[in-house]
Design a protein around this motif. Structure first.
Motif, mmCIF file in Angstrom:
data_model
loop_
_atom_site.group_PDB
_atom_site.id
_atom_site.type_symbol
_atom_site.label_atom_id
_atom_site.label_comp_id
_atom_site.label_asym_id
_atom_site.label_seq_id
_atom_site.Cartn_x
_atom_site.Cartn_y
_atom_site.Cartn_z
ATOM 1 N N SER A 203 0.825 -1.214 0.000
ATOM 2 C CA SER A 203 0.000 0.000 0.000
ATOM 3 C C SER A 203 0.857 1.261 0.000
ATOM 4 C CB SER A 203 -0.934 -0.007 1.213
ATOM 5 O OG SER A 203 -1.726 1.156 1.246
ATOM 6 N N LEU A 204 1.909 1.279 0.803
ATOM 7 C CA LEU A 204 2.777 2.458 0.849
ATOM 8 C C LEU A 204 3.355 2.794 -0.520
ATOM 9 C CD1 LEU A 204 4.709 1.759 4.186
ATOM 10 C CD2 LEU A 204 3.129 3.660 3.770
ATOM 11 N N THR A 205 3.670 1.781 -1.303
ATOM 12 C CA THR A 205 4.240 1.995 -2.635
ATOM 13 C C THR A 205 3.168 2.260 -3.693
ATOM 14 O OG1 THR A 205 4.265 -0.402 -2.959
ATOM 15 C CG2 THR A 205 6.314 0.626 -2.222
ATOM 16 N N GLY A 206 1.884 2.201 -3.286
ATOM 17 C CA GLY A 206 0.804 2.433 -4.234
ATOM 18 C C GLY A 206 0.466 1.244 -5.098
ATOM 19 N N VAL A 207 1.010 0.059 -4.775
ATOM 20 C CA VAL A 207 0.770 -1.141 -5.581
ATOM 21 C C VAL A 207 -0.630 -1.702 -5.337
ATOM 22 C CG1 VAL A 207 1.482 -3.542 -5.932
ATOM 23 C CG2 VAL A 207 3.201 -1.735 -5.775
ATOM 24 N N ALA B 148 6.146 -6.768 -9.039
ATOM 25 C CA ALA B 148 6.762 -5.474 -9.364
ATOM 26 C C ALA B 148 8.250 -5.432 -9.061
ATOM 27 C CB ALA B 148 6.058 -4.361 -8.592
ATOM 28 N N ALA B 149 8.789 -6.434 -8.362
ATOM 29 C CA ALA B 149 10.143 -6.335 -7.800
ATOM 30 C C ALA B 149 11.249 -6.437 -8.841
ATOM 31 C CB ALA B 149 10.331 -7.431 -6.749
ATOM 32 N N ASP B 150 12.265 -5.622 -8.641
ATOM 33 C CA ASP B 150 13.524 -5.740 -9.369
ATOM 34 C C ASP B 150 14.325 -6.865 -8.707
ATOM 35 O OD1 ASP B 150 16.041 -5.572 -10.451
ATOM 36 O OD2 ASP B 150 16.418 -3.495 -9.845
ATOM 37 N N ARG B 151 14.502 -7.965 -9.424
ATOM 38 C CA ARG B 151 15.138 -9.145 -8.834
ATOM 39 C C ARG B 151 16.655 -9.036 -8.760
ATOM 40 N NH1 ARG B 151 10.202 -10.429 -9.694
ATOM 41 N NH2 ARG B 151 9.287 -12.436 -9.143
ATOM 42 N N GLU B 152 17.221 -7.994 -9.348
ATOM 43 C CA GLU B 152 18.675 -7.858 -9.389
ATOM 44 C C GLU B 152 19.232 -6.936 -8.312
ATOM 45 O OE1 GLU B 152 20.266 -9.848 -11.359
ATOM 46 O OE2 GLU B 152 18.330 -10.551 -12.139
ATOM 47 N N THR B 153 18.365 -6.165 -7.655
ATOM 48 C CA THR B 153 18.871 -5.207 -6.683
ATOM 49 C C THR B 153 19.572 -5.911 -5.533
ATOM 50 O OG1 THR B 153 18.295 -3.329 -5.266
ATOM 51 C CG2 THR B 153 16.720 -5.127 -5.351
ATOM 52 N N ALA B 154 20.623 -5.273 -5.024
ATOM 53 C CA ALA B 154 21.373 -5.843 -3.892
ATOM 54 C C ALA B 154 21.184 -5.008 -2.631
ATOM 55 C CB ALA B 154 22.857 -5.935 -4.245
ATOM 56 N N ARG B 155 20.329 -3.979 -2.701
ATOM 57 C CA ARG B 155 20.171 -3.073 -1.565
ATOM 58 C C ARG B 155 19.406 -3.760 -0.431
ATOM 59 N NH1 ARG B 155 17.132 1.008 -1.714
ATOM 60 N NH2 ARG B 155 15.800 0.360 -3.445
ATOM 61 N N ILE B 156 19.758 -3.389 0.783
ATOM 62 C CA ILE B 156 19.070 -3.901 1.978
ATOM 63 C C ILE B 156 18.707 -2.705 2.861
ATOM 64 C CG2 ILE B 156 19.330 -5.243 4.097
ATOM 65 C CD1 ILE B 156 21.126 -7.142 2.565
ATOM 66 N N ILE C 112 9.245 1.807 -7.926
ATOM 67 C CA ILE C 112 8.568 0.784 -7.126
ATOM 68 C C ILE C 112 9.315 -0.543 -7.236
ATOM 69 C CG2 ILE C 112 6.459 -0.583 -6.922
ATOM 70 C CD1 ILE C 112 4.922 1.915 -7.805
ATOM 71 N N SER C 113 9.811 -0.856 -8.419
ATOM 72 C CA SER C 113 10.525 -2.130 -8.597
ATOM 73 C C SER C 113 11.766 -2.179 -7.720
ATOM 74 C CB SER C 113 10.893 -2.334 -10.062
ATOM 75 O OG SER C 113 11.788 -1.330 -10.493
ATOM 76 N N ILE D 5 12.277 -0.489 -4.894
ATOM 77 C CA ILE D 5 11.852 -0.561 -3.490
ATOM 78 C C ILE D 5 11.395 -1.970 -3.152
ATOM 79 C CG2 ILE D 5 10.091 0.232 -1.861
ATOM 80 C CD1 ILE D 5 10.196 2.958 -3.330
ATOM 81 N N SER D 6 10.579 -2.558 -4.021
ATOM 82 C CA SER D 6 10.090 -3.917 -3.766
ATOM 83 C C SER D 6 11.238 -4.919 -3.730
ATOM 84 C CB SER D 6 9.081 -4.323 -4.841
ATOM 85 O OG SER D 6 8.668 -5.653 -4.653
ATOM 86 N N GLY D 7 12.178 -4.800 -4.669
ATOM 87 C CA GLY D 7 13.322 -5.715 -4.683
ATOM 88 C C GLY D 7 14.144 -5.615 -3.415
ATOM 89 N N ALA D 8 14.387 -4.386 -2.942
ATOM 90 C CA ALA D 8 15.165 -4.193 -1.716
ATOM 91 C C ALA D 8 14.412 -4.726 -0.500
ATOM 92 C CB ALA D 8 15.484 -2.708 -1.533
ATOM 93 N N PHE D 9 13.095 -4.570 -0.489
ATOM 94 C CA PHE D 9 12.284 -5.082 0.620
ATOM 95 C C PHE D 9 12.392 -6.606 0.705
ATOM 96 C CE2 PHE D 9 8.053 -6.764 1.924
ATOM 97 C CZ PHE D 9 8.122 -6.421 3.270
ATOM 98 N N HIS D 10 12.236 -7.273 -0.424
ATOM 99 C CA HIS D 10 12.358 -8.735 -0.432
ATOM 100 C C HIS D 10 13.744 -9.172 0.047
ATOM 101 C CE1 HIS D 10 8.713 -8.655 -2.945
ATOM 102 N NE2 HIS D 10 8.582 -9.948 -2.691
ATOM 103 N N ARG D 11 14.770 -8.510 -0.459
ATOM 104 C CA ARG D 11 16.131 -8.889 -0.084
ATOM 105 C C ARG D 11 16.383 -8.632 1.398
ATOM 106 N NH1 ARG D 11 20.344 -10.642 -2.783
ATOM 107 N NH2 ARG D 11 19.323 -10.343 -4.802
ATOM 108 N N THR D 12 15.773 -7.600 1.952
ATOM 109 C CA THR D 12 15.941 -7.296 3.374
ATOM 110 C C THR D 12 15.339 -8.395 4.233
ATOM 111 O OG1 THR D 12 15.876 -4.926 2.910
ATOM 112 C CG2 THR D 12 15.469 -5.601 5.184
ATOM 113 N N LEU D 13 14.149 -8.856 3.862
ATOM 114 C CA LEU D 13 13.526 -9.940 4.629
ATOM 115 C C LEU D 13 14.394 -11.194 4.606
ATOM 116 C CD1 LEU D 13 9.721 -9.653 3.746
ATOM 117 C CD2 LEU D 13 10.881 -8.961 5.844
ATOM 118 N N ALA D 14 14.969 -11.517 3.454
ATOM 119 C CA ALA D 14 15.852 -12.689 3.363
ATOM 120 C C ALA D 14 17.073 -12.511 4.258
ATOM 121 C CB ALA D 14 16.277 -12.906 1.911
#
Length: 787
Positions: A626-630, A647-655, A688-689, A691-700
Motif C-alpha cells: 500500500s505504501l508503494t501504491g501497488v 513489481a520487484a527488481d530481482r537484481e537489486t542488492a540493496r538492503i 517501485i521495482s 523498493i520492492s526488490g530491496a524489501f524482499h532482499r531485506t527480509l531474506a
C-alpha cells in the motif's frame, strides 16, 4: 532340491488396489508356471502360489521389480508352507476385514490406449466419455468403501453387458478386473442441460457443448471430483463475463490446454515442469507466461491480471479430450462453485448452485462419492513445490516415522490411537493418522460457511470408514473462533490436543522431510493465534514435535479492524506509519484514501479500539504494497503481496536498515528503520521495482541473521521454512540463498503446501509427538491411554 515344490503366502501393502495389481500377479504366476490365487483384502493384496523353488524366487523378486507403474509397494512379506496341490491360478473375490490397511489409488488420467480407442470410429467405445481400463480412470472419488471392488464404488448400479463381462474376465485383456469398466451399451451417459435445467435435445451432448463453448457460452462441466466452470480462454469477452458472474474480480483463472505443444507456445516450461504437466496426476502447474503470449492468447492479461504466472493443466478425462476435438486449444477451467462455497459435485445440486453463472451444464450419470478439487503445484529449483494438494495426490500417505524417532530417547509409550487433525480456518484440509501413516485429505476450502464445514466433517467420516480408524485423539488449531476448533470442542469421549498455528506449520515441513529435529523453524504467514493472545505471523522457533520455543519475532504493530485490515492493506500502511513517530504517510496514500476513513482508522489505532497486535510478515507485505501504491484494496487473499512480488527488481542488492533487540529474553526485529527509509525513497521518486526488490532482499537477510543468532545459542543447523508468505517465489529464493551461504541445511515443502493446507499434517505430527512423550496432553472424558 531345485525341483522341490513349495507354497508361498504373500501379503503386499501400499497402493496396490485399483492399479491392475491382481491381473499383474495373475499373468506373472502363469509366466512362471505357478498355481494358487490372488485377492484384494483390507490390507492390500494377498496371494498364495505353489511351484518349483527357483520359479517362486523369481516370482517374488518380480513382484517388486515389474509391478504396475501406478502401484506403490510399501511392504511385501511372505511365509513359506508345504504345498497343498493347487491346480490353477485364479483371482478370487475380495475379502473384507475389520482392520483396513489398504492405500487407495488416487484418480488417474486417461491412458494412451483408451485415448486411441476414444478417437477410433471403429471401436465400440468411440467418443465414450467414461472409457477407462486397469491403467486409468476414477479411483478415490468413486470409492465408497474398501476393498476396492466394483460393488464398493459408485458404478455398482451399472450392470456389465456381455462384451464388458468378457473383457473383465479375460486375463489377456487390459480391462481384466478393471472395476469401473463400462461402455455406451451398459455404462453411464452424459447429457446437456440449459440454464434452467432443461435437457437439451441432441444426439451428441459433448459435441453440442463444445459448439456452445466456441460461441462464447459458459459451461458447468462435470469432472472426476466435481464440476468445473469452463469457457473458451481465447475469447476475452467470455473470460470477463465468467469473472463478473463468479464475482472473482482479480484472482487468476487456471486454463486447460489441448496439448503440451499449446502450453509451450504461451509458457516457459522447464523439464521438471513438463514432467509434472504430463504425469499421471495431471495437476495444475504454475508457469511463467512468455512475453509473446498475447499473440497466441489475447485474454492472457484477463486470465492472470496480477502477475505473469498462469496455472495450466492438460486434459485428464475422456470428456475433456472430446471437448477439445473440435478446434479449441485453451479453456478456462475453474472450480464449479460460488465464491467461498465448496465445489459442486452432485448433479441435482449443480443447476441451483450455479444458477446465474453457467449457461449450460454438461452432466453425467456416474455419481461422485467424494468431491475433490484440482491440485495446484509448481517447481522450485527442480523440486515440486505444491500449492494445493488434492486430485491425483490424495489419499497417498505421508510417513511419520520421523515423529516416532523424535520421541526415542525421551520417556514415551509405544503405540498410539488413530489421530484426526482438523486443520485451520483457511485452505482447510484434515489429516488422519494410523500406524505412522498420515493421510492428508483433499482440499476442503475456507471454513467461512456451514457448507464447507459439512464438507470437512463428511470427508473426515469417509476417511475413517475407508481406513477403519476411529480417532482416539483430535488435534486442532488453538484459535477458539475457528469452525474446525469449535467442532472439536463439541466432541465427547476423546482426547483433545490444541496446537499452536505456527508450530503446526514447522512440524508439517519437518514431517514431510522425514526430519526428527530439533530444528530452527521460520514461520511467515498472515495470521495465527499466538500463545500470548496476540496474532503471530513472523516467528522463529527452536524445537521438535514435542515442543517449540519461540526464539524471535517481528515487532508487534496494531491490526486495525482485525480481518478488515486483510482486505484493505492501506490500514496496515497507516498502522506502521503511526507506530513510528518519525515516519510520514506518502502523499499518494494521503490522496487515495478518503479522509474520513483515514481519520476513523487513525483513532482506532491510537486508542487501541478493535486493534489486536500482530507480528505478521504477511501484514508487513500488505503495508509495503500500500505504501508503494501497488495495492490499497485486496480482492482476494495475498493479492497485495503477489502484486508487490511481481513489481520487484530481482537484481537489486540493496538492503534496508532494521534493528534487533532482546525483549523479555526473546529477539525482536524492529521494522521502524525499514519503513522510514522506504517512505523516504518513495518521496524521492525511487522506482517501485527497486523498493520492492530491496524489501524482499531485506527480509531474506533478516532470516539469515536471526537464524545465525539462534544457531550460536542452540547449535542447530537445519532451518524449516513454512507459512503462506513462502509461496512468494522471490522471497523463497533469496532466503534459501542467504541461508545456504551461511552454511544452513534448508528444509522446504514438497508433499504438502507451505500455506494453511499443510497445517493438518503438522497438527497430526505434533499430536503424535505429544502422545508418545505425554507432553502437553489434555485428557477429555473417558478415553484412557493404553498402559
Amino acid at each position: 532340491m531345485l525341483s522341490e515344490v513349495i507354497r508361498v503366502e504373500v501379503q503386499v501393502k501400499g497402493i496396490v488396489q485399483g492399479v491392475g495389481f491382481r491381473p499383474f500377479v495373475y499373468r506373472l504366476a502363469h509366466q512362471h508356471d505357478l498355481r494358487g490365487w490372488v485377492t484384494n483384502d483390507a490390507s492390500g493384496v494377498r496371494l498364495e502360489a505353489e511351484g518349483r523353488r527357483p520359479d517362486i524366487d523369481t516370482f517374488l523378486a518380480s513382484l517388486r521389480t515389474s509391478a504396475p507403474p501406478l502401484s506403490h509397494i510399501e511392504e511385501l512379506t511372505w511365509v513359506l508352507h508345504s504345498p497343498i496341490g493347487y491346480t490353477e491360478f485364479s483371482i478370487k473375490e475380495s475379502v473384507g476385514a475389520t482392520s483396513h490397511e489398504v492405500n487407495l489409488s488416487p484418480d488417474i488420467y486417461v491412458c494412451e490406449d483408451c485415448l486411441a480407442e476414444l478417437k477410433d470410429p471403429g471401436n465400440r467405445r468411440f467418443r465414450y466419455p467414461y472409457i477407462n481400463c486397469t491403467n486409468c480412470g476414477p479411483r478415490f472419488t468413486i470409492t465408497v468403501q474398501v476393498p476396492y471392488d466394483r460393488k464398493h464404488t459408485t458404478i455398482r448400479d451399472f450392470e456389465l453387458c456381455e462384451d464388458c463381462k468378457k473383457e473383465y474376465h479375460d486375463p489377456s485383456n487390459r480391462r481384466f478386473h478393471a472395476q469401473p469398466v463400462s461402455c455406451p451399451k451398459c455404462g453411464p451417459k452424459v447429457y446437456l442441460l440449459d440454464a434452467s435445467g432443461k435437457r437439451v435435445d441432441t444426439a451428441d451432448p459433448v459435441a453440442c457443448a463444445a459448439e456452445r463453448l466456441k460461441s462464447g457460452a459458459i459451461l458447468a462441466v462435470k469432472g472426476l471430483g466435481g464440476y468445473h466452470l469452463a469457457c473458451d480462454a481465447a475469447q476475452e469477452s467470455a473470460v470477463r463475463e465468467l469473472r463478473a458472474r463468479k464475482r472473482r474480480d482479480g484472482k487468476p483463472f487456471a486454463v486447460m490446454a489441448d496439448s503440451l505443444e499449446t502450453v509451450l507456445r504461451i509458457c516457459a516450461v522447464t523439464e521438471k515442469e513438463r514432467e509434472l504437466l504430463t504425469s499421471p496426476r495431471r495437476p495444475i502447474v504454475l508457469l511463467p507466461l512468455k512475453t509473446e503470449a498475447l499473440k497466441f492468447l489475447p485474454a492472457a492479461d484477463s486470465l492472470s491480471p496480477d502477475n505473469n504466472m498462469l496455472g495450466v493443466m492438460l486434459p485428464y478425462t475422456p470428456l475433456q479430450h472430446l471437448l477439445f476435438q473440435d478446434g479449441m486449444e485453451l479453456m478456462v477451467m475453474t472450480s464449479g462453485n460460488r465464491s467461498g462455497e465448496p465445489i459442486v459435485y452432485r448433479d441435482e445440486e449443480a443447476v441451483p448452485a450455479l444458477q446465474g453463472i453457467a449457461d449450460y451444464y454438461l452432466a453425467g450419470k456416474l455419481p461422485i462419492h467424494m468431491r475433490t478439487d484440482d491440485t495446484v503445484t509448481s517447481v522450485f529449483r527442480e523440486r515440486e513445490y505444491i500449492i494445493r494438494r488434492s486430485r491425483g495426490y490424495v489419499p497417498f500417505p505421508i510417513d511419520l516415522s520421523a515423529v516416532v524417532q523424535s520421541a526415542e530417547g525421551k520417556p514415551h509409550k509405544s503405540g498410539n490411537p488413530p489421530i484426526l487433525a482438523l486443520g485451520g480456518e483457511l485452505k482447510n484440509t484434515f489429516c488422519l493418522v494410523k500406524d505412522r501413516k498420515a493421510f492428508v485429505s483433499h482440499h476442503i476450502g475456507d471454513l467461512d460457511n456451514l457448507e464447507t464445514l459439512d464438507s470437512l466433517i463428511g470427508g473426515a467420516e469417509h476417511f475413517q470408514n475407508i481406513f477403519a480408524a476411529e480417532p482416539g485423539a483430535l488435534a486442532f488449531d488453538m484459535h477458539p473462533g475457528y469452525r474446525s476448533s469449535q467442532y472439536a470442542s463439541e466432541q465427547k469421549n476423546i482426547v483433545k490436543i490444541p496446537v499452536q498455528h505456527h508450530h503446526a506449520h514447522i512440524a508439517s515441513c519437518m514431517a514431510e522431510n522425514g526430519v526428527s529435529g530439533p530444528v530452527i523453524g521460520v514461520a511467515f504467514d498472515g495470521t495465527g493465534l499466538g500463545e500470548d493472545g496476540h496474532i503471530w505471523g513472523g516467528e522463529f522457533f527452536a524445537g521438535d514435535y514435542s515442543g517449540f520455543e519461540r526464539m524471535a519475532r517481528f515487532g508487534y504493530v496494531p491490526l486495525p479492524g482485525g480481518d478488515a485490515a486483510v482486505k484493505e492493506p492501506w490500514r496496515m500502511a497507516l498502522s506502521y506509519i503511526l507506530n513510528d513517530e518519525a515516519a510520514e504517510l506518502p502523499a499518494e496514500l494521503l490522496k487515495t484514501i478518503e479522509p474520513y476513513k483515514r481519520d476513523i482508522v487513525t483513532r482506532q489505532i491510537l486508542q487501541r479500539i478493535n486493534t489486536p497486535l500482530t507480528s505478521s510478515v504477511g501484514r508487513l507485505f500488505d503495508a509495503v504494497s500500500s505504501l508503494t501504491g501497488v495495492c490499497h484494496y485486496a480482492e482476494y487473499e495475498g493479492q497485495a503481496a503477489i502484486r508487490l512480488e511481481s513489481a520487484a527488481d530481482r537484481e537489486t542488492a540493496r538492503i534496508y536498515p532494521y534493528e534487533v533487540k532482546t525483549v523479555q529474553g526473546m529477539l525482536e526485529i524492529g521494522t521502524a528503520p525499514l519503513i522510514r527509509e522506504l517512505v523516504r525513497e518513495i518521496r524521492d521518486g525511487m522506482s517501485i521495482s527497486g523498493i520492492s526488490g530491496a524489501f524482499h532482499r531485506t527480509l531474506a537477510a533478516i532470516v539469515a541473521d536471526i537464524c545465525g543468532r539462534i544457531r550460536s545459542k542452540r547449535g542447530l543447523n537445519e532451518v524449516a521454512l513454512s507459512g503462506g508468505v513462502f509461496q512468494n517465489r522471490l522471497l523463497l529464493a533469496l532466503t534459501v540463498d542467504e541461508l545456504e551461504r551461511s552454511g544452513f541445511r534448508v528444509l522446504l515443502h514438497s508433499k504438502v503446501p507451505a500455506n494453511d493446507g499443510g497445517l493438518s499434517l503438522g497438527q497430526a505430527a505434533i499430536a503424535l509427538g505429544k502422545y508418545l512423550t505425554r507432553e502437553g496432553m489434555r485428557e477429555a472424558c473417558v478415553w484412557q491411554y493404553p498402559e
